[in-house]
Scaffold this motif. Structure first.
Motif, PDB file in Angstrom:
ATOM      1  N   LEU A  71       0.807  -1.109   0.275  1.00  0.00           N
ATOM      2  CA  LEU A  71       0.041  -0.089   0.145  1.00  0.00           C
ATOM      3  C   LEU A  71       0.873   1.363   0.075  1.00  0.00           C
ATOM      4  N   GLY A  72       1.887   1.199   0.813  1.00  0.00           N
ATOM      5  CA  GLY A  72       2.602   2.442   1.017  1.00  0.00           C
ATOM      6  C   GLY A  72       3.510   2.779  -0.254  1.00  0.00           C
ATOM      7  N   GLY A  73       4.022   1.691  -1.145  1.00  0.00           N
ATOM      8  CA  GLY A  73       4.697   1.918  -2.165  1.00  0.00           C
ATOM      9  C   GLY A  73       3.635   2.310  -3.237  1.00  0.00           C
ATOM     10  N   THR A  74       2.494   1.754  -3.276  1.00  0.00           N
ATOM     11  CA  THR A  74       1.587   2.069  -4.664  1.00  0.00           C
ATOM     12  C   THR A  74       1.247   3.862  -4.163  1.00  0.00           C
ATOM     13  N   LEU A  75       0.951   4.104  -2.919  1.00  0.00           N
ATOM     14  CA  LEU A  75       0.449   5.404  -2.725  1.00  0.00           C
ATOM     15  C   LEU A  75       1.678   6.164  -2.921  1.00  0.00           C
ATOM     16  N   SER A  76       2.972   5.844  -2.568  1.00  0.00           N
ATOM     17  CA  SER A  76       3.903   6.825  -3.154  1.00  0.00           C
ATOM     18  C   SER A  76       4.169   7.109  -4.567  1.00  0.00           C
ATOM     19  N   ILE A  77       4.078   6.014  -5.304  1.00  0.00           N
ATOM     20  CA  ILE A  77       3.816   6.227  -7.010  1.00  0.00           C
ATOM     21  C   ILE A  77       2.875   7.127  -7.242  1.00  0.00           C
ATOM     22  N   VAL A  78       1.621   7.231  -6.502  1.00  0.00           N
ATOM     23  CA  VAL A  78       0.618   7.693  -6.953  1.00  0.00           C
ATOM     24  C   VAL A  78       0.740   9.266  -6.569  1.00  0.00           C
ATOM     25  N   ALA A 132      -1.871  16.686   1.259  1.00  0.00           N
ATOM     26  CA  ALA A 132      -1.657  15.393   2.303  1.00  0.00           C
ATOM     27  C   ALA A 132      -1.050  14.077   1.626  1.00  0.00           C
ATOM     28  N   LEU A 133      -1.478  13.803   0.371  1.00  0.00           N
ATOM     29  CA  LEU A 133      -0.833  12.436  -0.083  1.00  0.00           C
ATOM     30  C   LEU A 133       0.693  12.466  -0.116  1.00  0.00           C
ATOM     31  N   PHE A 134       1.132  13.705  -0.691  1.00  0.00           N
ATOM     32  CA  PHE A 134       2.534  13.853  -1.088  1.00  0.00           C
ATOM     33  C   PHE A 134       3.277  14.093   0.402  1.00  0.00           C
ATOM     34  N   LEU A 135       2.686  14.873   1.308  1.00  0.00           N
ATOM     35  CA  LEU A 135       3.689  15.038   2.303  1.00  0.00           C
ATOM     36  C   LEU A 135       3.687  13.575   3.191  1.00  0.00           C
ATOM     37  N   TRP A 136       2.440  12.811   3.335  1.00  0.00           N
ATOM     38  CA  TRP A 136       2.463  11.459   3.790  1.00  0.00           C
ATOM     39  C   TRP A 136       3.709  10.405   3.105  1.00  0.00           C
ATOM     40  N   ALA A 137       3.498  10.764   1.657  1.00  0.00           N
ATOM     41  CA  ALA A 137       4.689   9.883   1.016  1.00  0.00           C
ATOM     42  C   ALA A 137       5.981  10.431   1.437  1.00  0.00           C
ATOM     43  N   ALA A 138       6.108  11.570   1.315  1.00  0.00           N
ATOM     44  CA  ALA A 138       7.462  12.194   1.500  1.00  0.00           C
ATOM     45  C   ALA A 138       8.060  11.918   2.993  1.00  0.00           C
ATOM     46  N   THR A 139       6.827  12.091   3.926  1.00  0.00           N
ATOM     47  CA  THR A 139       7.281  11.858   5.461  1.00  0.00           C
ATOM     48  C   THR A 139       7.608  10.132   5.717  1.00  0.00           C
ATOM     49  N   GLN A 140       7.067   9.416   4.923  1.00  0.00           N
ATOM     50  CA  GLN A 140       7.448   8.029   5.150  1.00  0.00           C
ATOM     51  C   GLN A 140       8.526   7.577   4.473  1.00  0.00           C
ATOM     52  N   TYR A 200      11.645   5.526  -3.056  1.00  0.00           N
ATOM     53  CA  TYR A 200      11.230   4.640  -1.664  1.00  0.00           C
ATOM     54  C   TYR A 200      10.042   4.013  -2.038  1.00  0.00           C
ATOM     55  N   GLY A 201       9.083   4.141  -2.755  1.00  0.00           N
ATOM     56  CA  GLY A 201       7.815   3.445  -3.181  1.00  0.00           C
ATOM     57  C   GLY A 201       8.482   2.078  -4.041  1.00  0.00           C
ATOM     58  N   VAL A 202       9.325   2.304  -4.910  1.00  0.00           N
ATOM     59  CA  VAL A 202       9.967   0.985  -5.584  1.00  0.00           C
ATOM     60  C   VAL A 202      10.385   0.081  -4.278  1.00  0.00           C
ATOM     61  N   HIS A 203      11.061   0.684  -3.567  1.00  0.00           N
ATOM     62  CA  HIS A 203      11.899  -0.199  -2.339  1.00  0.00           C
ATOM     63  C   HIS A 203      10.596  -0.931  -1.684  1.00  0.00           C
ATOM     64  N   ASP A 204       9.545  -0.115  -1.282  1.00  0.00           N
ATOM     65  CA  ASP A 204       8.248  -0.731  -0.619  1.00  0.00           C
ATOM     66  C   ASP A 204       7.769  -1.883  -1.266  1.00  0.00           C
ATOM     67  N   LEU A 205       7.884  -1.867  -2.612  1.00  0.00           N
ATOM     68  CA  LEU A 205       7.113  -2.725  -3.448  1.00  0.00           C
ATOM     69  C   LEU A 205       7.949  -4.023  -3.629  1.00  0.00           C
ATOM     70  N   GLN A 206       9.451  -3.830  -3.571  1.00  0.00           N
ATOM     71  CA  GLN A 206      10.189  -4.701  -3.429  1.00  0.00           C
ATOM     72  C   GLN A 206      10.164  -5.792  -2.233  1.00  0.00           C
ATOM     73  N   GLU A 207      10.202  -4.775  -1.011  1.00  0.00           N
ATOM     74  CA  GLU A 207       9.871  -5.724   0.190  1.00  0.00           C
ATOM     75  C   GLU A 207       8.767  -6.312   0.208  1.00  0.00           C
ATOM     76  N   ALA A 208       7.687  -5.747  -0.460  1.00  0.00           N
ATOM     77  CA  ALA A 208       6.261  -6.697  -0.430  1.00  0.00           C
ATOM     78  C   ALA A 208       6.287  -7.810  -1.203  1.00  0.00           C
TER      79      ALA A 208
END
Length: 286
Positions: A71-78, A132-140, A200-208
């Motif tokens: 979810l985190g990786g997908t939302l980061s890319i979005v 909100a979406l970009f700040l959340w992704a950048a914060t993660q 970072y989003g790509v890394h999340d999708l790799q960990e998933a």
């Protein structure tokens, strides 16, 4: 922290400018009685944006690790997609934004009591949800090694407060800056930050387990730049730099930042280039 401060500053200033334009036009056209409706729409947009941010923050906590990473990786890319669209949209529409908003106010004022509320809600809400979406992704992405998001969130809050103060100063005529240059510089910075969020989003999708290559590192400079060192923290907070970067992350970063930055700089140069003077009309000979 610095990256999130710049995100909050730029995105907050866009929303603040929209509110300033709306209020200034209502005052100028002697329709002050409509300003409370404007604030209702702005307040509703802020509440929806905060609710969306809270949902992003607390919603995934009961999911499995793999589901959270997916979810985190997908939302980061979005989020990267949204901020890229926003950067180019502002570069194209900044000059005509004031006239566009004034036209919407005139239409809404004549349409009904809640029309102006809706105009303000949509104008500010779009910015709020994207922020909100970009700040959340950048914060993660910028969170420290212990998982703390306090500093990134503090940076974003300071950026938003600065933007509100600047918006008020614009309205009072105290502050005057070249907004074209401001949005050009911050747009370029946001593209670099977005590249880090994408990696970072790509890394999340790799960990998933959705994308391969988690153990195939393009480079690992953790020994030279420890993640918890001052330099490592600074690079992480400003550029979302990871000392241990996989090949897929590196390819994604380059494939996004290089063409996007090139197109953005061309767009900015095209907007600032002097327009040729219109040709004088030639009288027809008889």
């Amino acid at each position: 922290m610095l990256a999130n401060y710049l995100i909050g500053l730029r995105e907050g200033l866009e929303a603040s400018l929209i509110v300033v334009i709306l209020i200034a036009y209502l005052v100028k056209t002697d329709r002050r009685h409509l300003i409370p409706r404007l604030w209702v729409g702005v307040g509703a947009a802020i509440l929806v944006s905060l609710g969306f941010g809270a949902l992003l923050t607390f919603g995934p906590r009961n999911l499995t690790f793999e589901a959270q990473e997916a979810l985190g990786g997908t939302l980061s890319i979005v989020a990267v997609g949204f901020v890229t669209w926003m950067v180019f949209w502002m570069a194209s529409h900044a000059r005509g934004l004031s006239g566009e908003l004034r036209g919407k106010i005139d239409t809404a004022a004549d349409a009904g009591r809640f029309s102006l509320v809706l105009v303000a809600f949509l104008a500010v809400g779009r910015e709020g949800l994207e922020t909100a979406l970009f700040l959340w992704a950048a914060t993660q992405a910028a969170a420290s090694s212990d998982g703390s998001t306090l500093q990134p969130l503090l940076g974003a809050l300071l950026g938003l407060l600065t933007a509100v103060a600047m918006g008020f100063a614009f309205y009072k005529g105290v502050l005057k800056i070249n907004l074209s240059k401001f949005f050009a510089w911050t747009g370029a910075i946001l593209i670099v930050v977005a590249g880090g969020v994408l990696a970072y989003g790509v890394h999340d999708l790799q960990e998933a387990g959705i994308l391969p290559g988690l153990n195939n590192l393009a480079f690992d400079v953790s020994a030279q730049i420890p993640p918890d060192s001052f330099v490592g923290t600074l690079l992480k907070g400003t550029l979302n730099f990871s000392p241990a970067t996989t090949w897929l992350e590196a390819i994604a970063w380059v494939a996004y930042v290089v063409p996007t930055m090139t197109l953005f700089l061309r767009k900015i140069r095209g907007n600032t280039a002097p327009r040729p003077a219109a040709a004088s009309p030639v009288s027809a000979s008889h």
